[in-house]
Write an enzyme that holds these catalytic residues in place. Structure first.
Site, PDB file in Angstrom:
ATOM      1  N   CYS A   2       0.869  -1.168   0.000  1.00 24.76           N
ATOM      2  CA  CYS A   2       0.000   0.000   0.000  1.00 24.76           C
ATOM      3  C   CYS A   2       0.902   1.212   0.000  1.00 24.76           C
ATOM      4  O   CYS A   2       2.110   1.095   0.155  1.00 24.76           O
ATOM      5  CB  CYS A   2      -0.850   0.055   1.262  1.00 24.76           C
ATOM      6  SG  CYS A   2      -1.820  -1.422   1.558  1.00 24.76           S
ATOM      7  N   ARG A  27       1.464   1.796  -5.991  1.00 24.42           N
ATOM      8  CA  ARG A  27       1.656   0.864  -4.876  1.00 24.42           C
ATOM      9  C   ARG A  27       0.353   0.179  -4.471  1.00 24.42           C
ATOM     10  O   ARG A  27       0.354  -0.725  -3.634  1.00 24.42           O
ATOM     11  CB  ARG A  27       2.201   1.603  -3.652  1.00 24.42           C
ATOM     12  CG  ARG A  27       3.537   2.247  -3.881  1.00 24.42           C
ATOM     13  CD  ARG A  27       4.021   2.918  -2.611  1.00 24.42           C
ATOM     14  NE  ARG A  27       4.182   1.969  -1.528  1.00 24.42           N
ATOM     15  CZ  ARG A  27       5.262   1.238  -1.330  1.00 24.42           C
ATOM     16  NH1 ARG A  27       6.291   1.354  -2.138  1.00 24.42           N
ATOM     17  NH2 ARG A  27       5.330   0.393  -0.326  1.00 24.42           N
ATOM     18  N   TRP A  74      -3.845  -1.592  -1.244  1.00 21.74           N
ATOM     19  CA  TRP A  74      -3.761  -2.815  -2.050  1.00 21.74           C
ATOM     20  C   TRP A  74      -4.113  -3.901  -1.053  1.00 21.74           C
ATOM     21  O   TRP A  74      -3.307  -4.260  -0.198  1.00 21.74           O
ATOM     22  CB  TRP A  74      -2.337  -2.974  -2.597  1.00 21.74           C
ATOM     23  CG  TRP A  74      -2.111  -4.253  -3.286  1.00 21.74           C
ATOM     24  CD1 TRP A  74      -1.548  -5.383  -2.752  1.00 21.74           C
ATOM     25  CD2 TRP A  74      -2.400  -4.564  -4.646  1.00 21.74           C
ATOM     26  NE1 TRP A  74      -1.489  -6.357  -3.702  1.00 21.74           N
ATOM     27  CE2 TRP A  74      -1.996  -5.891  -4.870  1.00 21.74           C
ATOM     28  CE3 TRP A  74      -2.967  -3.841  -5.702  1.00 21.74           C
ATOM     29  CZ2 TRP A  74      -2.132  -6.511  -6.110  1.00 21.74           C
ATOM     30  CZ3 TRP A  74      -3.097  -4.472  -6.923  1.00 21.74           C
ATOM     31  CH2 TRP A  74      -2.682  -5.780  -7.116  1.00 21.74           C
ATOM     32  N   ASN A 100       0.884   0.146   5.986  1.00 14.26           N
ATOM     33  CA  ASN A 100       1.335  -0.659   4.851  1.00 14.26           C
ATOM     34  C   ASN A 100       2.090  -1.833   5.425  1.00 14.26           C
ATOM     35  O   ASN A 100       3.073  -1.637   6.150  1.00 14.26           O
ATOM     36  CB  ASN A 100       2.253   0.189   3.958  1.00 14.26           C
ATOM     37  CG  ASN A 100       3.022  -0.657   2.963  1.00 14.26           C
ATOM     38  OD1 ASN A 100       2.531  -1.694   2.524  1.00 14.26           O
ATOM     39  ND2 ASN A 100       4.215  -0.226   2.612  1.00 14.26           N
ATOM     40  N   GLY A 101       1.642  -3.052   5.117  1.00 14.72           N
ATOM     41  CA  GLY A 101       2.321  -4.233   5.640  1.00 14.72           C
ATOM     42  C   GLY A 101       1.293  -5.282   6.031  1.00 14.72           C
ATOM     43  O   GLY A 101       0.115  -5.174   5.673  1.00 14.72           O
ATOM     44  N   GLU A 477      11.127 -21.206 -16.669  1.00 19.46           N
ATOM     45  CA  GLU A 477      10.785 -19.812 -16.384  1.00 19.46           C
ATOM     46  C   GLU A 477      11.887 -18.867 -16.874  1.00 19.46           C
ATOM     47  O   GLU A 477      11.603 -17.787 -17.394  1.00 19.46           O
ATOM     48  CB  GLU A 477      10.534 -19.648 -14.872  1.00 19.46           C
ATOM     49  CG  GLU A 477      10.277 -18.239 -14.379  1.00 19.46           C
ATOM     50  CD  GLU A 477       9.068 -17.540 -15.010  1.00 19.46           C
ATOM     51  OE1 GLU A 477       8.278 -18.182 -15.722  1.00 19.46           O
ATOM     52  OE2 GLU A 477       8.940 -16.317 -14.790  1.00 19.46           O
ATOM     53  N   LYS A 481      11.190 -15.825 -19.496  1.00 21.83           N
ATOM     54  CA  LYS A 481      11.541 -14.418 -19.243  1.00 21.83           C
ATOM     55  C   LYS A 481      12.335 -13.871 -20.425  1.00 21.83           C
ATOM     56  O   LYS A 481      12.098 -12.761 -20.884  1.00 21.83           O
ATOM     57  CB  LYS A 481      12.387 -14.260 -17.970  1.00 21.83           C
ATOM     58  CG  LYS A 481      11.671 -14.388 -16.667  1.00 21.83           C
ATOM     59  CD  LYS A 481      10.771 -13.241 -16.300  1.00 21.83           C
ATOM     60  CE  LYS A 481       9.369 -13.400 -16.785  1.00 21.83           C
ATOM     61  NZ  LYS A 481       8.393 -14.149 -16.077  1.00 21.83           N
ATOM     62  N   GLU A 484      10.066 -13.395 -23.671  1.00 22.46           N
ATOM     63  CA  GLU A 484       9.006 -12.388 -23.687  1.00 22.46           C
ATOM     64  C   GLU A 484       9.513 -10.957 -23.693  1.00 22.46           C
ATOM     65  O   GLU A 484       8.853 -10.080 -24.224  1.00 22.46           O
ATOM     66  CB  GLU A 484       7.993 -12.609 -22.557  1.00 22.46           C
ATOM     67  CG  GLU A 484       8.534 -12.414 -21.174  1.00 22.46           C
ATOM     68  CD  GLU A 484       7.478 -12.620 -20.103  1.00 22.46           C
ATOM     69  OE1 GLU A 484       6.306 -12.319 -20.339  1.00 22.46           O
ATOM     70  OE2 GLU A 484       7.847 -13.085 -19.016  1.00 22.46           O
ATOM     71  N   HIS A 500      18.144 -36.224 -26.426  1.00 19.32           N
ATOM     72  CA  HIS A 500      17.089 -36.928 -27.168  1.00 19.32           C
ATOM     73  C   HIS A 500      16.594 -36.093 -28.344  1.00 19.32           C
ATOM     74  O   HIS A 500      15.491 -36.325 -28.838  1.00 19.32           O
ATOM     75  CB  HIS A 500      15.953 -37.302 -26.218  1.00 19.32           C
ATOM     76  CG  HIS A 500      16.382 -38.276 -25.179  1.00 19.32           C
ATOM     77  ND1 HIS A 500      16.473 -39.632 -25.399  1.00 19.32           N
ATOM     78  CD2 HIS A 500      16.849 -38.079 -23.919  1.00 19.32           C
ATOM     79  CE1 HIS A 500      16.927 -40.239 -24.320  1.00 19.32           C
ATOM     80  NE2 HIS A 500      17.171 -39.310 -23.404  1.00 19.32           N
ATOM     81  N   LYS A 597      -0.738  -7.667 -19.516  1.00 16.27           N
ATOM     82  CA  LYS A 597      -0.502  -8.104 -18.137  1.00 16.27           C
ATOM     83  C   LYS A 597      -1.495  -9.190 -17.715  1.00 16.27           C
ATOM     84  O   LYS A 597      -1.118 -10.152 -17.080  1.00 16.27           O
ATOM     85  CB  LYS A 597      -0.574  -6.909 -17.190  1.00 16.27           C
ATOM     86  CG  LYS A 597      -0.222  -7.238 -15.747  1.00 16.27           C
ATOM     87  CD  LYS A 597       1.255  -7.511 -15.571  1.00 16.27           C
ATOM     88  CE  LYS A 597       1.609  -8.041 -14.198  1.00 16.27           C
ATOM     89  NZ  LYS A 597       2.872  -8.785 -14.212  1.00 16.27           N
TER      90      LYS A 597
HETATM   91  C1  F6R Z   1       4.968 -14.029 -17.927  1.00 16.30           C
HETATM   92  C2  F6R Z   1       3.631 -13.767 -17.435  1.00 16.30           C
HETATM   93  C3  F6R Z   1       2.514 -14.613 -17.927  1.00 16.30           C
HETATM   94  C4  F6R Z   1       1.506 -14.892 -16.789  1.00 16.30           C
HETATM   95  C5  F6R Z   1       0.282 -15.638 -17.334  1.00 16.30           C
HETATM   96  C6  F6R Z   1      -0.677 -15.999 -16.227  1.00 16.30           C
HETATM   97  O1  F6R Z   1       5.906 -13.166 -17.365  1.00 16.30           O
HETATM   98  O2  F6R Z   1       3.425 -12.869 -16.665  1.00 16.30           O
HETATM   99  O3  F6R Z   1       2.977 -15.804 -18.471  1.00 16.30           O
HETATM  100  O4  F6R Z   1       2.159 -15.640 -15.806  1.00 16.30           O
HETATM  101  O5  F6R Z   1      -0.367 -14.848 -18.287  1.00 16.30           O
HETATM  102  O6  F6R Z   1      -1.128 -14.866 -15.568  1.00 16.30           O
HETATM  103  P1  F6R Z   1      -1.777 -14.944 -14.137  1.00 16.30           P
HETATM  104  O7  F6R Z   1      -0.735 -15.422 -13.201  1.00 16.30           O
HETATM  105  O8  F6R Z   1      -2.239 -13.551 -13.855  1.00 16.30           O
HETATM  106  O9  F6R Z   1      -2.918 -15.910 -14.226  1.00 16.30           O
END
Ligand code: F6R
Length: 602
Positions: A2, A27, A74, A100-101, A477, A481, A484, A500, A597
């Site tokens: 927050c 935040r 938040w 906040n916390g 992962e 990263k 993307e 393989h 996002k």
């Molecule tokens: C990659 C990324 C996406 C999300 C995916 C699921 O950096 O952010 O692969 O992980 O779209 O999103 P959530 O976790 O919001 O269901």
């Protein structure tokens, strides 16, 4: 996460606070509230919604008074609504505060306070703090002493802004494991979670450290130790950031800022789930059929969860991408099924669809979510929160490591309930997990050397990330990263799979990033590294053993930890590598092309 801000001086406090809250909106943005004081009376206005909406609806800018504190929320405990918005107050209405916390032991404290006659308005952990101070004041202590006594009963993280009518010329601010900084003006003082909140008025700041509090009047400030009450010598620093830099705390991108926020986010995830995990693990223990569903990064967390459940609780969950689950598992789900959905946003269409399907078939649904009040939390029977705070960069970073922390806690607790692992070992794991935020802090120190490595690798076309067992989700992962945000082709695969097929793609100087913590599979992974090197691969390895250094072109030394805890610190250098590569290639890592996002369409 927050945002909090406080002001005392000669200006209308509400105006300064509203401006500051807007600068802190990143935040948290589900509810807003302000308390100001005039003529010994507290004025509190607060409500759910975005700042502009709430300011307009409640006419916050018309609030009287020249001292006050404000909050942008938040949600962590209690859904986002008007009552749970901060400030929260005590029974007398003389004391109000913003927080906040996360208070870990709030439910016990609340129970005790209710027995002593306190009545609560909200579902927040924060309200407990106001009543605790009120309770301590009953013994006739000075406010400051009562404050300290009350706060020393809290377990968890807190940054607080406190106003009390009986202390008419001052504000109190406290910090423990949540950020707080004072702004030193001329005849006015500020305090906030972050510098941009008041940078328009002053660039002279004092950063509080953990277990410190400040007593602030319009002309003076003093910082003291919360345990001893003794003054602490603090340095006033001059900040040279622009406002835009300050919003990102001086980082050039939100993604980098969020990577560096991981120690804090992890502490909150761990503190915030101590009790909740016990309850949820008891539920999981009742089910034989356990499914994990998720997408993208959250899917990789689910995969790590599978290894943790297998190793510790001897339970083998099925892990499926939510988009596949819907079509493949419909016939198999029934009331003996437990579905665990992992989703940062709580709004991913495929994950929500899998959850709804499971509910329709009578299954129990558990969600591990970052965004409080999101759709997933409304569908689920039970929810665990990751407490990472808002993530603005499109690439998931701190939300991934906090998902891993929650899953680790869950696996440990499940093993305890099922009696599948030695209690001494589980205790050792728990204590190592509590140290993981510090280990991540150490790994963040590698950022500059990873930038140099990125310089070296920025023109490579293909990367391979390999790992075995609990290292495999990290490899997947790490590759995601890179793809993307840097737009470089990358594949994550199990090290055993390399020969393989994919080995055919290894040629001179192709980077192979090997995840190789000490443990069951280190020697085997090293053999795979040798195979790749024999074909000319440029090997970057992450590990904690000297023998690994010898077979690597670049060795990234990682902290020594139980291998089951490795996914959290080991992903951090890979986040940083991807970030630096993206920037060096001229990309905006916060807004990668073609991606959003939250993916709210199937
Ligand atoms: C990659 C990324 C996406 C999300 C995916 C699921 O950096 O952010 O692969 O992980 O779209 O999103 P959530 O976790 O919001 O269901």
């Amino acid at each position: 996460m927050c945002g909090i801000i406080g002001y005392i001086g000669d200006r209308p406090a509400a105006e300064v606070i509203i401006k500051g809250l807007k600068r802190l909106e990143y935040r948290g943005y589900d509810s807003v509230g302000i308390v100001t004081e005039e003529n010994g009376i507290l004025h509190i206005l607060k409500g759910a919604g975005k700042i502009d909406e709430v300011v307009e609806r409640l006419a916050l800018h018309r609030m009287p008074g020249k001292r006050g504190v404000g909050h942008t929320r938040w949600a962590t405990h209690g859904v986002p609504n008007d009552i749970n918005a901060h400030p929260q107050r005590d029974c007398t209405g003389k004391l109000a505060l913003v927080h906040n916390g996360i208070i870990e032991n709030f439910s016990e404290l609340k129970e005790e306070l209710i027995k002593k006659g306190h009545s609560f308005e909200s579902d927040t952990d924060t309200e407990v703090i106001a009543h605790l101070i009120e309770e301590e004041l009953k013994s006739g202590e000075s406010f400051e002493k009562a404050l300290r006594k009350a706060l020393l009963k809290l377990k968890g993280s807190f940054a607080l802004g406190i106003i009390y009518t009986e202390e008419p010329d001052r504000l109190y601010f406290v910090r423990n494991e949540s950020p707080l900084v004072l702004g030193i003006g001329n005849g006015e003082m500020f305090a906030a979670s972050d510098v941009p909140a008041f940078l328009e008025y002053t660039n002279r700041v004092v950063f509080l450290d953990d277990m410190e509090y400040a007593v602030v009047t319009k002309d003076s400030w003093i910082v003291k130790n919360l345990i001893t009450g003794e003054p602490v010598k603090k340095e006033v620093r001059e900040i040279s950031w622009t406002l835009e830099m300050a919003e990102k705390a001086g980082f050039p991108h939100f993604m980098l800022k969020e990577i560096f926020e991981q120690p804090r986010a992890l502490r909150d995830a761990i503190h915030g789930n101590v009790e909740a995990v016990k309850l949820v693990a008891r539920e999981i223990a009742n089910y034989d059929k356990v499914y994990f569903v998720a997408m993208g990064t959250s899917y990789h967390a689910a995969l790590a969860g599978k290894y943790l459940f297998q190793r510790l609780a001897k339970k083998v969950p099925v892990v499926e991408e939510a988009s596949e689950f819907r079509y493949e598992f419909e016939e198999l789900v029934d009331e003996r099924t437990l579905l665990i959905a992992i989703t940062q946003s709580g709004e991913t269409a495929d994950t929500l669809a899998a959850m709804k399907l499971a509910k329709r078939k009578g299954a129990k649904v558990l969600a591990i979510v970052n965004v409080v009040g999101s759709m997933a939390t409304r569908i689920a029977d039970l929810t665990l929160y990751t407490h990472a705070g808002p993530e603005i960069g499109v690439a998931a970073t701190k939300t991934y490591t906090t998902q891993l922390a929650v899953l680790t806690m869950l696996a440990i607790e499940l093993a305890r309930i099922l009696g599948t692992a030695d209690e001494d070992y589980l205790k050792k794991l728990e204590s190592e997990l509590r140290g993981v935020p510090d280990r991540v802090e150490e790994v963040l120190g590698l950022s500059d050397s990873l930038r140099e490595l990125a310089e070296n690798l920025k023109d490579r076309r293909d990367f391979f990330y390999i790992g075995r067992s609990i290292g495999l989700p990290t490899a997947l992962e790490g590759a995601l990263k890179l793809k993307e945000i840097s737009y470089i082709h990358a594949e994550g695969l199990s090290a055993g799979e390399l020969k393989h097929g994919p080995l055919a793609l290894i040629e001179e100087n192709v980077p192979v990033v090997a995840i190789a913590p000490s443990g069951k599979t280190l020697d085997k992974t090293m053999s795979n590294i040798e195979e790749a090197r024999a074909r000319g691969a440029f090997v970057v390895s992450l590990g904690d053993s000297e023998k690994l250094r010898k077979v690597s072109d670049v060795f990234i030394e990682m902290p020594k930890l139980d291998e089951l805890l490795s996914p959290i610190p080991y992903i951090v250098p890979l986040q940083l590598l991807a970030y630096h590569l993206a920037v060096l290639r001229g990309n905006d890592p916060d807004k990668p092309r073609n991606l959003a996002k939250s993916v709210t369409v199937e």
